[in-house]
Write a protein that holds these residues in place. Structure first.
Motif, PDB file in Angstrom:
ATOM      1  N   GLU A 178       0.848  -1.191   0.000  1.00  0.00           N
ATOM      2  CA  GLU A 178       0.000   0.000   0.000  1.00  0.00           C
ATOM      3  C   GLU A 178       0.885   1.242   0.000  1.00  0.00           C
ATOM      4  OE1 GLU A 178      -3.032   2.155   3.074  1.00  0.00           O
ATOM      5  OE2 GLU A 178      -3.267  -0.009   2.795  1.00  0.00           O
ATOM      6  N   SER A 216       0.159   5.032   0.708  1.00  0.00           N
ATOM      7  CA  SER A 216      -0.935   5.816   1.284  1.00  0.00           C
ATOM      8  C   SER A 216      -0.872   7.306   0.992  1.00  0.00           C
ATOM      9  CB  SER A 216      -0.961   5.635   2.799  1.00  0.00           C
ATOM     10  OG  SER A 216      -1.212   4.292   3.123  1.00  0.00           O
ATOM     11  N   GLN A 222      -4.024   7.105  -3.129  1.00  0.00           N
ATOM     12  CA  GLN A 222      -3.586   5.846  -2.521  1.00  0.00           C
ATOM     13  C   GLN A 222      -3.621   4.735  -3.562  1.00  0.00           C
ATOM     14  OE1 GLN A 222      -6.383   3.731   0.216  1.00  0.00           O
ATOM     15  NE2 GLN A 222      -4.828   4.252   1.737  1.00  0.00           N
TER      16      GLN A 222
END
Length: 116
Positions: A51, A53, A103
């Motif tokens: 991920e 972010s 994101q």
């Protein structure tokens, strides 16, 4: 043709999840006994959930463009944080959230296919 290298604009956010996908052959016997053996040479495949972010929209689009160009099946090279060498991966699952910040979430699967 050399393997494309994935170079995201920044390292993934903290909390990268790494889990094995183990492929075994199992034989079950009538008395409850089970015998297992590996299903091939590369029977343990890494699945990595990444991920990013805090990206600008441009950075998120760059990651999306790279993954889209691979089509979900073409391998690429990427080196996980803390690993000495890059590995081969494919990615057929990712999402982009448009915002401020943007994101990206992606699932990389280790690829053992032959070829460059």
């Amino acid at each position: 043709m050399p393997l494309p290298t994935f170079n995201p604009p920044m390292r993934p956010s903290a909390g990268t999840g790494i889990a094995p996908e183990v492929s075994l052959r199992r034989a079950s016997f009538g008395d409850g006994y089970t015998q297992a053996s590996p299903s091939g040479l590369n029977h343990v495949r890494r699945i990595v959930r990444l991920e990013w972010s805090y990206l600008t929209l441009t950075e998120a689009q760059a990651i999306d463009t790279f993954l889209t160009a691979r089509g979900g099946y073409q391998a690429f090279s990427y080196q996980l944080n803390g690993e000495a060498e890059p590995r081969r991966w494919t990615c057929s699952e990712w999402s982009v959230t448009d915002g401020h910040p943007s994101q990206v979430r992606a699932v990389f699967k280790e690829d053992f296919s032959p070829g460059g």
